[in-house]
Every structure is written in C-alpha cells, then in structure tokens.
Design an enzyme around this catalytic site. Structure first.
Site, PDB file in Angstrom:
ATOM      1  N   ARG A  80      -8.785  -5.955   9.846  1.00  0.00           N
ATOM      2  CA  ARG A  80      -7.963  -4.752   9.637  1.00  0.00           C
ATOM      3  C   ARG A  80      -7.907  -3.979  10.952  1.00  0.00           C
ATOM      4  O   ARG A  80      -8.938  -3.578  11.486  1.00  0.00           O
ATOM      5  CB  ARG A  80      -8.566  -3.899   8.512  1.00  0.00           C
ATOM      6  CG  ARG A  80      -7.834  -2.608   8.288  1.00  0.00           C
ATOM      7  CD  ARG A  80      -8.294  -1.852   7.035  1.00  0.00           C
ATOM      8  NE  ARG A  80      -7.513  -0.633   6.943  1.00  0.00           N
ATOM      9  CZ  ARG A  80      -8.002   0.599   7.098  1.00  0.00           C
ATOM     10  NH1 ARG A  80      -9.290   0.791   7.283  1.00  0.00           N
ATOM     11  NH2 ARG A  80      -7.197   1.636   7.051  1.00  0.00           N
ATOM     12  N   HIS A 124      -3.098   5.323  11.873  1.00  0.00           N
ATOM     13  CA  HIS A 124      -4.520   5.693  11.875  1.00  0.00           C
ATOM     14  C   HIS A 124      -4.660   6.875  12.847  1.00  0.00           C
ATOM     15  O   HIS A 124      -5.416   6.816  13.811  1.00  0.00           O
ATOM     16  CB  HIS A 124      -5.397   4.497  12.241  1.00  0.00           C
ATOM     17  CG  HIS A 124      -6.820   4.619  11.766  1.00  0.00           C
ATOM     18  ND1 HIS A 124      -7.428   3.699  10.935  1.00  0.00           N
ATOM     19  CD2 HIS A 124      -7.772   5.549  12.023  1.00  0.00           C
ATOM     20  CE1 HIS A 124      -8.683   4.062  10.703  1.00  0.00           C
ATOM     21  NE2 HIS A 124      -8.922   5.181  11.359  1.00  0.00           N
ATOM     22  N   GLU A 169      -6.302   7.353   5.296  1.00  0.00           N
ATOM     23  CA  GLU A 169      -6.968   8.609   4.952  1.00  0.00           C
ATOM     24  C   GLU A 169      -6.086   9.847   5.178  1.00  0.00           C
ATOM     25  O   GLU A 169      -6.379  10.684   6.053  1.00  0.00           O
ATOM     26  CB  GLU A 169      -8.292   8.746   5.732  1.00  0.00           C
ATOM     27  CG  GLU A 169      -9.256   7.603   5.487  1.00  0.00           C
ATOM     28  CD  GLU A 169     -10.587   7.760   6.229  1.00  0.00           C
ATOM     29  OE1 GLU A 169     -10.738   8.696   7.018  1.00  0.00           O
ATOM     30  OE2 GLU A 169     -11.475   6.929   5.992  1.00  0.00           O
ATOM     31  N   ASN A 295     -11.630   3.863   1.212  1.00  0.00           N
ATOM     32  CA  ASN A 295     -12.714   3.942   2.188  1.00  0.00           C
ATOM     33  C   ASN A 295     -13.841   4.731   1.547  1.00  0.00           C
ATOM     34  O   ASN A 295     -13.637   5.886   1.155  1.00  0.00           O
ATOM     35  CB  ASN A 295     -12.262   4.654   3.464  1.00  0.00           C
ATOM     36  CG  ASN A 295     -11.203   3.857   4.207  1.00  0.00           C
ATOM     37  OD1 ASN A 295     -10.943   2.695   3.893  1.00  0.00           O
ATOM     38  ND2 ASN A 295     -10.589   4.475   5.215  1.00  0.00           N
ATOM     39  N   TYR A 297     -17.808   6.087   1.897  1.00  0.00           N
ATOM     40  CA  TYR A 297     -19.002   6.288   2.721  1.00  0.00           C
ATOM     41  C   TYR A 297     -20.124   6.988   1.973  1.00  0.00           C
ATOM     42  O   TYR A 297     -21.288   6.699   2.191  1.00  0.00           O
ATOM     43  CB  TYR A 297     -18.642   7.106   3.976  1.00  0.00           C
ATOM     44  CG  TYR A 297     -17.810   6.295   4.937  1.00  0.00           C
ATOM     45  CD1 TYR A 297     -18.423   5.462   5.868  1.00  0.00           C
ATOM     46  CD2 TYR A 297     -16.427   6.311   4.887  1.00  0.00           C
ATOM     47  CE1 TYR A 297     -17.667   4.689   6.738  1.00  0.00           C
ATOM     48  CE2 TYR A 297     -15.660   5.539   5.751  1.00  0.00           C
ATOM     49  CZ  TYR A 297     -16.291   4.730   6.669  1.00  0.00           C
ATOM     50  OH  TYR A 297     -15.551   3.946   7.520  1.00  0.00           O
ATOM     51  N   GLU A 349     -12.831   0.304   4.064  1.00  0.00           N
ATOM     52  CA  GLU A 349     -13.873   0.716   5.019  1.00  0.00           C
ATOM     53  C   GLU A 349     -15.143   1.021   4.255  1.00  0.00           C
ATOM     54  O   GLU A 349     -15.103   1.667   3.201  1.00  0.00           O
ATOM     55  CB  GLU A 349     -13.492   1.985   5.796  1.00  0.00           C
ATOM     56  CG  GLU A 349     -12.402   1.817   6.809  1.00  0.00           C
ATOM     57  CD  GLU A 349     -12.086   3.121   7.550  1.00  0.00           C
ATOM     58  OE1 GLU A 349     -12.953   4.021   7.618  1.00  0.00           O
ATOM     59  OE2 GLU A 349     -10.958   3.228   8.043  1.00  0.00           O
TER      60      GLU A 349
HETATM   61  O1  IFM Z   1     -14.286   6.156  12.163  1.00  0.00           O
HETATM   62  C1  IFM Z   1     -13.742   6.590  10.970  1.00  0.00           C
HETATM   63  C2  IFM Z   1     -12.425   5.905  10.716  1.00  0.00           C
HETATM   64  O2  IFM Z   1     -11.524   6.089  11.741  1.00  0.00           O
HETATM   65  C3  IFM Z   1     -11.808   6.429   9.443  1.00  0.00           C
HETATM   66  N1  IFM Z   1     -12.738   6.404   8.357  1.00  0.00           N
HETATM   67  C4  IFM Z   1     -14.049   6.937   8.560  1.00  0.00           C
HETATM   68  C5  IFM Z   1     -14.659   6.331   9.814  1.00  0.00           C
HETATM   69  C6  IFM Z   1     -16.069   6.888  10.033  1.00  0.00           C
HETATM   70  O3  IFM Z   1     -16.031   8.270  10.166  1.00  0.00           O
END
Ligand code: IFM
Length: 444
Positions: A80, A124, A169, A295, A297, A349
């Site tokens: 990606r 992005h 995002e 994504n 986290y 992600e």
């Molecule tokens: O580095 C970023 C990415 O560009 C977008 N998603 C979160 C990642 C970590 O912060």
C-alpha cells in the site's frame, strides 16, 4: 504473546505493508514536483518536533527498486503506497507532470514484476500548495480538482493496480489539519474542519463515480482511522461524553459514507458549524464501495471531566503515548459489523512506534513484534465471529517522517538509518516474514 490459530485466515487473505508518499519519498522538488501543504507546514518554526521536513525522508524516490526487493523478500502479497498529487500535477489543476507519472509507472510495474499487488492511495494528505492558496479543502472547487486528478491516475494506472483508495484518514485532514491545527495546513476552526470533511466525502464519492465511468476495474474505497470509544466510567456524564465522541469521530464518517446521512445528534451539537451541503451531495457521497479500509492503533477512553489519563490504563503505552489495546480492534470490528451493512473490510494500517536500538547490527523490537502479533490475533477473533476482513497491512514498512513528530518516532518494521539510508530488518519484520511463510506452507 497470543498464538494465532493456523486456520484463522482464508486462502486469499491479503497480507501487506504500507507507506505514504510524503513520509518516505523525499525528492521534494525533483523532476518538476510542485510543493505540498506539508512542505510548507514543515517550514513553520515549531510545527515539527525535531524541526525536520520531508525533503529527503527515506530517499525512496531514488531507492524504490531496492525497497520493492525488500518488500517482496518479506513474502507479502501487497504493497500500500500513495501517489503524491503535486508530483503528478504540480499545481493541483491543469497540466500533469509526465516525469512524476513516470515514477509511479515504474513503481507499479516494479511491484507487478515482483508479484506484489499495488494498493494505491490518492490522498495521503500532501495537497498541492497552489490549491491551499485558493482555500484548499475548504473550497468546494477542490472537489472537482480532486476528481480530475483521480481520473487521470485511474486512466494511467487503473489497469494495473488492485485497489484505489481516495482518502487516507479524512478525520486527520479535517480535525488535526483544520480544527486542532497541529497538522498541515494548520488551521484552527471547527466550522472549517466540518466543511473540509464534507468536501472530502463528496470528492471521494464523485471520484469513484468518475473512475468507474472510465471503465477502471480496480477495487475502490476509502480508509478511515477508527477507534472503539469507551466511557471512562459508568456515570451518566461519562457515557454521554463517550457517545458524543463516537458521534464526531466514528458515526460522522461511517454514516456519511455508508448511509449518505449525517447523524442528527452530531448535527445538533454542531449548530452553526454544521457543513453547507448542496442538494444531491449526500447521494453522491454514498456510492457503493468495494472495500472500507480501517486504520486501527488504539481505543479511545472518554470522560466528561478531566481527560482520561492513559497511564491509569495499566496497559503498555507506545512512544506516541498510545495505549496498546488489541482487544479494541475486535471490539471495533464487531460493533461496525453489528451496526452497519459493511463492504469488505481491510485493516489498511496497524503498527506501533517504539524507541529502537541497534545492537550488533540488529534491532530486537520485541514490543512492536508483540503489538503486531496480538493485533493479528484480535483480528482473527473478530473474523471467527463473522466479520469479513479481506486483508491486513502493517504500518509501516519503513521508519519514516511521522508528521508533526518528524523522525523522532519510529513505526517501521525496517529500520532506516537516516545518515546512510541503510535499511535493516527489525525482529518484527523477520517475525512477519516467518509468519507469512508459515501461512503459505499450510496452503493458505
Ligand atoms: O504515520 C501515520 C500515517 O501516515 C497515517 N496513519 C497513522 C500513522 C501513524 O501515526
């Protein structure tokens, strides 16, 4: 560490790694590339933690062949990456830059030659500066410019890429870029952020329609950063605060895109800051998607009083100050599956920043490895409970420019020595490679 059941993932599940153009390419003005809002933002004193910029980054613009070899060596099926809009269209409208497109042609053909499926992202975050000078994403004209850019990318590369994501995002572009202002373009206005989100959605829907009308057969969708939102306590006030946060952070995005509606409670909260929506906009936004990228986290914990202190969680905390909470990935997927009619999901992600050390040429990043392994296990759990997920991408292939944190935070499974540009596979990369080899061996 959790063990991942060997039958958890179907045969055609897509394993990959992810990066983005501004974070790795460098070559900030090579071969006719125009400036982006992130080139400009990096020049603002204090905007970037270590006062760095993306001028060289991982020098991927020069080193792309070796980087593709490295990716192929991991045994992933997909890569990606994102196209830098100002590299292929320096002003964001008008003339296209042949040299810029030639780079992405080489890159995509290089992936195909190595058996890697290209997963392309159009935005992005590196909007051409010239468009920002005209109001950027606050200006409705940017929607049409984005559609023209998307159509040209699809015309040139759409026959060879597996997937096209419009925006990565949108919450970050809208809220961090236009309300909090700690990301480019550094604006601080809630009304601006909300209008930007609307224009991002509209440009997404209109770009999908335009690219499909041209006959582009790649899968098309968008990528959202989502978190499950927990109340800090059972109190009525904390639960109400959590519901409001869920409205602004998740339902606003998911419901606009999947249902063509903005949630009534969020609109009421916004009052005069609600977006200007023209007749027909919501219909254009809710065009069916071939996939929804997520994504993930961390979870979010919300309190009505003092902000929740992550240190009270009792869980590990990454170098970004984010709680390590793999269960949140399963919670999120199960909730989305329960509440919405979803297209196929990709985890586009997932990964973690930790301070790494090089010892005898090796990086023993056990915490990152555990993070990835435990999140893959949580993903398997959600899939076992009925959620359709078609792929998973580690963020990130390389240590890279982490936006307002500069190079201070390292997310890569491959270490980059920024003085020499040497790449070193960390233990997490070696683990991922072995994990994928084991998946293949058992015939999946
Ligand atoms: O580095 C970023 C990415 O560009 C977008 N998603 C979160 C990642 C970590 O912060």
């Amino acid at each position: 560490m959790t063990t991942i059941s060997s039958s958890a993932f179907p045969k055609d599940f897509v394993w990959g790694v992810a990066t983005s153009a501004f974070q790795i390419e460098g070559a900030a003005d090579a071969d006719g590339k125009g400036p982006s809002i992130w080139d400009d933002f990096c020049r603002i004193p204090g905007a970037i933690q270590d006062a760095s910029d993306g001028r060289v980054a991982c020098d991927h613009y020069q080193r792309w062949e070796a980087d593709l070899d490295l990716i192929a060596g991991l045994g992933v099926a997909a890569y990606r990456f994102s196209v830098s809009w100002p590299r292929v269209q320096p002003l964001g409208s008008g003339a296209f830059n042949e040299a810029g497109f030639a780079f992405y042609e080489r890159l995509v053909d290089g992936m195909l030659a190595r058996g890697l499926k290209p997963y392309l992202t159009l935005n992005h975050w590196d909007l051409p500066s010239n468009l920002q000078a005209q109001g950027g994403w606050q200006n409705r004209d940017t929607v049409q410019h984005f559609v023209a850019y998307a159509s040209e990318v699809a015309r040139r590369l759409g026959d060879r890429v597996a997937s096209i994501c419009t925006h990565n995002e949108p919450w970050v572009v809208a809220v961090l870029g236009h309300e909090v202002g700690n990301f480019a373009p550094g604006i601080k206005s809630r009304a601006a952020a909300i209008q930007v989100a609307h224009h991002l959605f509209l440009s997404h829907g209109m770009a999908l329609t335009a690219m499909r009308a041209q006959g582009c057969k790649a899968d098309m969708g968008i990528v959202l950063n989502l978190s499950p939102i927990d109340a800090a306590s059972d109190s009525e006030a904390d639960r109400a605060a959590a519901r409001r946060a869920d409205g602004g952070g998740l339902r606003w995005y998911v419901e606009a895109l999947l249902k063509g509606e903005y949630p009534a409670d969020v609109l009421a909260d916004l009052g005069a800051d609600a977006p200007k929506v023209m007749p027909g906009d919501m219909e254009k936004i809710k065009v069916p998607m071939d996939f929804l990228g997520i994504n993930y986290y961390m979870r979010s914990v919300v309190s009505a009083g003092q902000p929740w202190d992550v240190k009270t969680s009792g869980h590990e905390i990454t170098d970004m100050g984010w709680e390590v909470y793999p269960q949140g990935l399963a919670d999120l997927l199960l909730r989305l599956h329960r509440d919405y009619s979803l297209p196929p999901i990709y985890i586009t992600e997932n990964g973690a920043a930790f301070p790494d050390q090089v010892v005898d040429g090796q990086v023993h990043d056990a915490r990152r490895q555990a993070y990835i392994e435990n999140h893959i296990a949580a993903l398997a759990d959600a899939m076992r409970q009925g959620v359709r997920v078609d792929g998973y991408f580690v963020w990130s292939l390389l240590d890279n420019f982490e936006w307002s944190s500069g190079y201070a935070k390292r997310f890569g499974i491959v270490r980059v020595d920024y003085d020499t540009q040497q790449r070193t596979l960390k233990d997490s990369a070696l683990w991922y490679r072995d994990f994928l080899a084991a998946q293949k061996k058992r015939g999946v």
